[in-house]
Structure formats: structure tokens, C-alpha cells
Design a protein around this motif. Structure first.
Motif, PDB file in Angstrom:
ATOM      1  N   ILE A  46      15.764  14.419   1.647  1.00  0.00           N
ATOM      2  CA  ILE A  46      14.898  13.333   2.110  1.00  0.00           C
ATOM      3  C   ILE A  46      13.856  12.999   1.047  1.00  0.00           C
ATOM      4  N   LYS A  47      13.325  14.013   0.392  1.00  0.00           N
ATOM      5  CA  LYS A  47      12.351  13.781  -0.681  1.00  0.00           C
ATOM      6  C   LYS A  47      12.990  12.965  -1.806  1.00  0.00           C
ATOM      7  N   ARG A  48      14.218  13.301  -2.171  1.00  0.00           N
ATOM      8  CA  ARG A  48      14.925  12.532  -3.209  1.00  0.00           C
ATOM      9  C   ARG A  48      15.144  11.092  -2.759  1.00  0.00           C
ATOM     10  N   PHE A  49      15.513  10.924  -1.487  1.00  0.00           N
ATOM     11  CA  PHE A  49      15.703   9.580  -0.935  1.00  0.00           C
ATOM     12  C   PHE A  49      14.420   8.765  -1.072  1.00  0.00           C
ATOM     13  N   PHE A  50      13.295   9.326  -0.626  1.00  0.00           N
ATOM     14  CA  PHE A  50      12.016   8.616  -0.708  1.00  0.00           C
ATOM     15  C   PHE A  50      11.656   8.255  -2.149  1.00  0.00           C
ATOM     16  N   SER A  51      12.023   9.119  -3.103  1.00  0.00           N
ATOM     17  CA  SER A  51      11.628   8.858  -4.494  1.00  0.00           C
ATOM     18  C   SER A  51      12.500   7.796  -5.166  1.00  0.00           C
ATOM     19  N   PHE A  52      13.789   7.674  -4.784  1.00  0.00           N
ATOM     20  CA  PHE A  52      14.634   6.686  -5.474  1.00  0.00           C
ATOM     21  C   PHE A  52      14.742   5.352  -4.746  1.00  0.00           C
ATOM     22  N   VAL A  53      14.501   5.329  -3.423  1.00  0.00           N
ATOM     23  CA  VAL A  53      14.685   4.091  -2.677  1.00  0.00           C
ATOM     24  C   VAL A  53      13.685   3.028  -3.172  1.00  0.00           C
ATOM     25  N   PHE A  54      14.198   1.845  -3.451  1.00  0.00           N
ATOM     26  CA  PHE A  54      13.430   0.688  -3.925  1.00  0.00           C
ATOM     27  C   PHE A  54      12.703   0.937  -5.255  1.00  0.00           C
ATOM     28  N   TYR A  55      13.055   1.987  -5.960  1.00  0.00           N
ATOM     29  CA  TYR A  55      12.324   2.324  -7.193  1.00  0.00           C
ATOM     30  C   TYR A  55      12.351   1.153  -8.170  1.00  0.00           C
ATOM     31  N   PRO A  56      11.239   0.766  -8.774  1.00  0.00           N
ATOM     32  CA  PRO A  56       9.862   1.287  -8.692  1.00  0.00           C
ATOM     33  C   PRO A  56       8.972   0.470  -7.745  1.00  0.00           C
ATOM     34  N   ARG A  57       9.575  -0.341  -6.890  1.00  0.00           N
ATOM     35  CA  ARG A  57       8.792  -1.225  -6.026  1.00  0.00           C
ATOM     36  C   ARG A  57       8.217  -0.470  -4.815  1.00  0.00           C
ATOM     37  N   PRO A  58       7.115  -0.977  -4.260  1.00  0.00           N
ATOM     38  CA  PRO A  58       6.549  -0.360  -3.057  1.00  0.00           C
ATOM     39  C   PRO A  58       7.399  -0.660  -1.826  1.00  0.00           C
ATOM     40  N   TYR A  59       7.263   0.165  -0.823  1.00  0.00           N
ATOM     41  CA  TYR A  59       7.974  -0.051   0.438  1.00  0.00           C
ATOM     42  C   TYR A  59       7.192   0.570   1.587  1.00  0.00           C
ATOM     43  N   LYS A 166       3.057  16.173   8.949  1.00  0.00           N
ATOM     44  CA  LYS A 166       2.473  16.438   7.623  1.00  0.00           C
ATOM     45  C   LYS A 166       3.555  16.787   6.606  1.00  0.00           C
ATOM     46  N   LYS A 167       4.553  17.543   7.046  1.00  0.00           N
ATOM     47  CA  LYS A 167       5.648  17.935   6.157  1.00  0.00           C
ATOM     48  C   LYS A 167       6.398  16.698   5.651  1.00  0.00           C
ATOM     49  N   ILE A 168       6.610  15.729   6.532  1.00  0.00           N
ATOM     50  CA  ILE A 168       7.308  14.500   6.135  1.00  0.00           C
ATOM     51  C   ILE A 168       6.426  13.640   5.240  1.00  0.00           C
ATOM     52  N   LEU A 169       5.159  13.480   5.610  1.00  0.00           N
ATOM     53  CA  LEU A 169       4.267  12.622   4.825  1.00  0.00           C
ATOM     54  C   LEU A 169       4.049  13.151   3.412  1.00  0.00           C
ATOM     55  N   ARG A 170       4.129  14.474   3.249  1.00  0.00           N
ATOM     56  CA  ARG A 170       4.006  15.061   1.893  1.00  0.00           C
ATOM     57  C   ARG A 170       5.166  14.658   0.996  1.00  0.00           C
ATOM     58  N   LEU A 171       6.285  14.278   1.591  1.00  0.00           N
ATOM     59  CA  LEU A 171       7.460  13.888   0.811  1.00  0.00           C
ATOM     60  C   LEU A 171       7.353  12.468   0.252  1.00  0.00           C
ATOM     61  N   LEU A 172       6.442  11.658   0.814  1.00  0.00           N
ATOM     62  CA  LEU A 172       6.359  10.256   0.417  1.00  0.00           C
ATOM     63  C   LEU A 172       5.718  10.094  -0.967  1.00  0.00           C
ATOM     64  N   PRO A 173       6.304   9.244  -1.808  1.00  0.00           N
ATOM     65  CA  PRO A 173       5.644   8.931  -3.079  1.00  0.00           C
ATOM     66  C   PRO A 173       4.456   7.992  -2.837  1.00  0.00           C
ATOM     67  N   LYS A 174       3.619   7.816  -3.849  1.00  0.00           N
ATOM     68  CA  LYS A 174       2.419   6.982  -3.703  1.00  0.00           C
ATOM     69  C   LYS A 174       2.752   5.529  -3.388  1.00  0.00           C
ATOM     70  N   ARG A 175       3.907   5.063  -3.799  1.00  0.00           N
ATOM     71  CA  ARG A 175       4.252   3.648  -3.580  1.00  0.00           C
ATOM     72  C   ARG A 175       4.768   3.377  -2.168  1.00  0.00           C
ATOM     73  N   ALA A 176       4.890   4.430  -1.357  1.00  0.00           N
ATOM     74  CA  ALA A 176       5.362   4.290   0.027  1.00  0.00           C
ATOM     75  C   ALA A 176       4.173   4.315   0.978  1.00  0.00           C
TER      76      ALA A 176
END
Length: 196
Positions: A46-59, A166-176
Motif C-alpha cells: 500500500i505504501k508503494r501504491f501511495f508513492s507511485f500513484v499519480f506521481y508526481p502530481r497531487p491527489y 495513524k498507520k495508514i496516514l503514515r503511508l501517505l506521501p506529502k502530495r496526498a
């Protein structure tokens, strides 16, 4: 206005992620992709998914939880106004909304603690919204500058197990950006009831 969305559904045995592009000006939603993750050991995926999805645009991220991890509730709170002949001002509406939210919060929190079987410190309010107003039983879009004896506010609220969220929110990159966290079954039945 175009926006990107990642919807993560935790309501089954396996997690699912759906990627959407929304064009609000054209009133179009496009389904881009769908991903499946198996079980609770899938957080690295899931962390990998959050980091590559829509990269580098915000979502924006919408999280949908099962009743074992979240407690959702929809309902109405009715309040009497002291001066029914006066038009509702911004200050009065802010006060009425605050009172309604607090009243709804207290009752919903008690239910959520019982449903999730956790202590108060383990519970977090993840989402609350006022989605409809009625003045003396009449639905209005904008209650400002209207007069009424009674105002009814329709609210939706979701509590989630604190550590899980909290565990899920820690996985989100800054652009999410997290926009909603909902209990899937309650939200779906509420939506169907409103549509019907």
C-alpha cells in the motif's frame, strides 16, 4: 476543475484501491485502474501504491473502512431558535452547527466505543460533516437570511480505531491529502436511502 483521487477500501478480507480522475467542470469521472492487496501484511504494498500513484502530481485520498475498524453514523439534530422572527446570521448558524455537532458527537462516540470494543483513548473522530438543513421542516440550501422557529441539521460522522488510521496516514506521501474516511456499509446504505 480536474482532480485525482485514490480510493482505498479496507472493508473486505483483501484491500482494494481504485484510481479515478474527476473533471468537475465537465461532470465526468474516469476510472483509471484498480488494485488488490491481500491481508494485513500488505502495508508495504500500500505504501508503494501511495508513492507511485499519480506521481508526481497531487491527489486526494478517500478511505473506506469495515465496521470492525470504523463506526459511521448519519442522523439529524433539531434545535429551537430563541428568536424565530429574526433572520439567521452567520454567527448564529455557526453557534447552531457547533451545538448540533457536539450533541451528535456525544451520542455517536458512545455507540462507536461499544461497536468497536475499544477505550476512549483508542478512538479518533476522522470525519464529520453537515450535509443538509431544514427550517421548520422545509429543506433549504442556504439558511442565511431565512427565519424559522426550528432548524434541523443532518450530519454524518465517522470514528476510526486510532492506531489503524495513524498507520495508514503514515503511508501517505506529502502530495496526498486525506479528504474522507468512512465506514463503507453505513455510507453506502445512507447514499442509497438519499437516492431513493
Amino acid at each position: 476543475m480536474k482532480e485525482n483521487f485514490a480510493i482505498l477500501n479496507f472493508s473486505g478480507e483483501n484491500f482494494e484501491a481504485t484510481v479515478l480522475k474527476a473533471d468537475f467542470a465537465e461532470k465526468k469521472i474516469g476510472l483509471m485502474e484498480n488494485f488488490k492487496f491481500s491481508g494485513f501484511n500488505s502495508f508495504p504494498a500500500i505504501k508503494r501504491f501511495f508513492s507511485f500513484v499519480f506521481y508526481p502530481r497531487p491527489y486526494k485520498v478517500i478511505l473506506i473502512f469495515s465496521p470492525r475498524d470504523a463506526a459511521g453514523r448519519y442522523g439529524a439534530v433539531s434545535l429551537d431558535r430563541e428568536d424565530a422572527d429574526k433572520k439567521i446570521t452567520e454567527e448564529e448558524l455557526a453557534d447552531l452547527v457547533s451545538r448540533a455537532v457536539w450533541e451528535f458527537f456525544e451520542e455517536s462516540r458512545t455507540r462507536a466505543l461499544k461497536q468497536l470494543g475499544v477505550g476512549e483513548a483508542e478512538l479518533i473522530l476522522s470525519d464529520i460533516s453537515v450535509y443538509d438543513f431544514k427550517l421548520d421542516g422545509r429543506r433549504v440550501i442556504n439558511p442565511f437570511k431565512e427565519s424559522a422557529r426550528r432548524i434541523e441539521l443532518n450530519l454524518g460522522q465517522t470514528f476510526v480505531k486510532r492506531m489503524f488510521l495513524k498507520k495508514i496516514l503514515r503511508l501517505l506521501p506529502k502530495r496526498a491529502e486525506k479528504v474522507f474516511a468512512l465506514e463503507g456499509g453505513v455510507s453506502a446504505s445512507h447514499l442509497l436511502r438519499r437516492i431513493s
